[in-house]
Design a protein around this motif. Structure first.
Motif, short mmCIF file in Angstrom:
data_model
loop_
_atom_site.label_atom_id
_atom_site.label_comp_id
_atom_site.label_asym_id
_atom_site.label_seq_id
_atom_site.Cartn_x
_atom_site.Cartn_y
_atom_site.Cartn_z
N GLY A 1 47.20 52.17 42.35
CA GLY A 1 48.28 52.13 41.38
C GLY A 1 47.87 51.65 40.00
N THR A 2 46.59 51.38 39.77
CA THR A 2 46.16 50.90 38.45
C THR A 2 46.02 52.09 37.49
OG1 THR A 2 43.82 51.10 39.01
CG2 THR A 2 44.90 49.00 39.51
N PRO A 3 46.21 51.83 36.17
CA PRO A 3 46.07 52.91 35.18
C PRO A 3 44.63 53.26 34.82
CG PRO A 3 46.65 50.88 34.07
CD PRO A 3 46.64 50.56 35.54
N GLN B 1 35.68 42.40 27.09
CA GLN B 1 35.86 41.84 28.42
C GLN B 1 36.86 42.66 29.23
OE1 GLN B 1 37.84 37.89 28.99
NE2 GLN B 1 35.77 37.23 29.57
N ALA B 2 37.89 43.16 28.55
CA ALA B 2 38.92 43.93 29.25
C ALA B 2 38.37 45.24 29.79
CB ALA B 2 40.09 44.20 28.31
N GLN B 3 37.30 45.74 29.21
CA GLN B 3 36.72 46.99 29.66
C GLN B 3 35.87 46.83 30.92
OE1 GLN B 3 34.58 48.50 26.31
NE2 GLN B 3 36.40 48.69 25.02
N MET C 1 40.66 38.05 50.38
CA MET C 1 39.92 37.14 49.51
C MET C 1 40.92 36.57 48.51
SD MET C 1 36.21 39.02 48.92
CE MET C 1 35.46 37.50 48.33
N GLY C 2 41.14 35.27 48.61
CA GLY C 2 42.15 34.64 47.74
C GLY C 2 43.53 35.21 48.00
N ARG C 3 44.18 35.69 46.93
CA ARG C 3 45.52 36.27 47.06
C ARG C 3 45.50 37.78 47.24
NH1 ARG C 3 46.79 32.17 42.82
NH2 ARG C 3 46.09 33.71 41.28
N ILE C 4 44.32 38.38 47.31
CA ILE C 4 44.21 39.83 47.39
C ILE C 4 43.88 40.25 48.82
CG2 ILE C 4 43.10 41.88 46.45
CD1 ILE C 4 44.66 40.23 44.39
N PRO C 5 44.80 40.94 49.52
CA PRO C 5 44.52 41.42 50.88
C PRO C 5 43.85 42.79 50.85
CG PRO C 5 46.80 41.86 50.35
CD PRO C 5 46.21 41.19 49.13
N LEU C 6 43.19 43.10 51.94
CA LEU C 6 42.61 44.44 52.08
C LEU C 6 43.71 45.49 52.16
CD1 LEU C 6 40.06 46.19 52.53
CD2 LEU C 6 40.33 45.75 54.99
N GLY D 1 43.85 45.47 39.78
CA GLY D 1 44.82 45.69 38.71
C GLY D 1 44.74 44.63 37.62
N PRO D 2 45.19 44.97 36.41
CA PRO D 2 45.14 44.03 35.29
C PRO D 2 45.90 42.73 35.54
CG PRO D 2 45.66 46.27 34.53
CD PRO D 2 45.73 46.28 36.02
N HIS D 3 46.90 42.77 36.40
CA HIS D 3 47.72 41.57 36.63
C HIS D 3 47.41 40.93 37.98
CE1 HIS D 3 49.97 42.69 33.08
NE2 HIS D 3 50.21 43.89 33.61
N GLU D 4 46.42 41.42 38.70
CA GLU D 4 46.04 40.83 39.99
C GLU D 4 45.04 39.69 39.77
OE1 GLU D 4 46.25 43.95 43.57
OE2 GLU D 4 44.86 44.60 41.99
#
Length: 356
Positions: free
Chosen positions: A202-204, A162-164, A334-339, A351-354
């Motif tokens: 900024g994501t890995p 799932q993480a992939q 959308m939700g807590r994620i802005p453009l 991102g993994p923590h978004e």
């Protein structure tokens, strides 16, 4: 030589002259099995006709409770004789109806989806691979139903898989369709290339061609609209954004004209306040009431819409109902994620923590 005895028949009496011998003494050869037939008199014939007429007037099958007299010899029997009971054919026993499980149990894959563990399709795949445990016991059969209070645990291998799966945020330009190509217009997924990857992501996560497999839009934007488009491989994200019971907000900036005064320089000044009130609540589309929306003026030409649903061309149709024309539409959140600062036509990974 033995003398043969001559056997002779008695001599037939010689015929006497006519009238000399009585009629009863004349010789007649006997007829076997028949009796001399006597012709009925006129009175007897009339009596027989009356009896036949009476028999024809009587019902052929009298009431079973009435005892009929035994008919005379040669007459038609008219008494009712019940037919003997016919044995019924043997039938195979009917199998009992299946017992419905209306005791509060829920399909396992549905419960996993409701708890946000996986999408239903993803849950079915995990169950088949033996990656799901209920109260510590492996469940590998599809369709199993459990109680909501039972504990579900997921094998780490499923979590790794799932993480992939990736989710991509794209700033869609005008002229691209959200899903499959149509009417000669390209789908937005063609923009997901290494060259269009935002340099400030900024994501890995590093781009991989496998990230394009089963990448689907979670919420659409019209071909004439721009802004944030979410493309994901994760069924949980899609359900969260576009599921029937979603509570995720979608924010839009909408440039409008007032049809009653299309040349107005300050649209906010000429549009009546009750028009904005109707946009907030009270409109119907496709014979269904719309959920309450947040609508306010962003500037003299733009309205700010915040919705929790996404029907086809919803904002454009809402504006048409109140006399407004949409000349520009952009989704900015959308939700807590802005453009944010994502450039037009470029994309980045979620991102993994978004979280939306």
């Amino acid at each position: 030589m033995t003398e043969r005895k001559k056997i002779g028949l008695p001599a037939r009496p010689a015929a006497s002259p006519a009238g000399d011998e009585p009629a009863q003494q004349r010789f007649k050869p006997p007829v076997r099995g028949t009796a001399p037939r006597q012709r009925p008199t006129a009175a007897q014939a009339e009596q027989a006709r009356r009896e036949r007429a009476e028999r024809q007037a009587q019902p052929a099958y009298p009431d079973r409770h009435e005892r009929s007299e035994r008919p005379a010899r040669g007459e038609l029997r008219t008494e009712h004789r019940p037919r003997p009971a016919q044995p019924r054919p043997t039938q195979a026993p009917t199998p009992p109806a299946p017992v419905r499980e209306d005791d509060g149990r829920v399909r396992l894959s549905k419960l996993m989806s409701e708890q946000g563990l996986a999408s239903r399709r993803e849950a079915d795949t995990w169950i088949e691979q033996g990656w799901v445990r209920v109260d510590g016991e492996v469940v590998s059969e599809l369709g199993v139903r459990i109680f909501p209070h039972q504990h579900i645990s997921i094998d780490p291998a499923a979590r790794d898989q799932q993480a992939q799966r990736v989710t991509i945020l794209l700033h869609k330009p005008i002229g691209y369709v959200s899903g499959q190509a149509e009417d000669g217009h390209e789908p937005a997924v063609v923009l997901i290339t290494p060259d269009n990857h935002w340099k400030d992501d900024g994501t890995p996560i590093r781009f991989n061609r496998a990230h394009l497999r089963k990448l689907a839009p979670a919420g659409r934007l019209d071909i004439d609209s721009t802004g944030m488009l979410v493309l994901t491989q994760d069924g949980r994200v899609a359900k969260q954004l576009i599921g029937e019971d979603t509570e995720i907000e979608k924010e839009y900036l909408v440039r409008v004209q007032w049809l009653a005064d299309p040349e107005a320089q300050d649209v906010s000044a000429v549009v009546p306040a009750e028009v904005i009130d109707r946009l907030r609540h009270g409109l119907h589309l496709d014979d269904r009431a719309l959920k309450p929306a947040k609508v306010s003026w962003q500037n003299e030409h733009q309205l700010r819409f915040v919705l929790k649903e996404g029907r086809k061309r919803q904002i454009r149709r809402m504006c048409e109902l109140v006399g407004l024309k949409v000349v520009g539409l952009k989704r900015v959140r959308m939700g807590r994620i802005p453009l944010g600062k994502l450039p037009l036509g470029q994309w980045r990974y979620l991102g993994p923590h978004e979280r939306f």
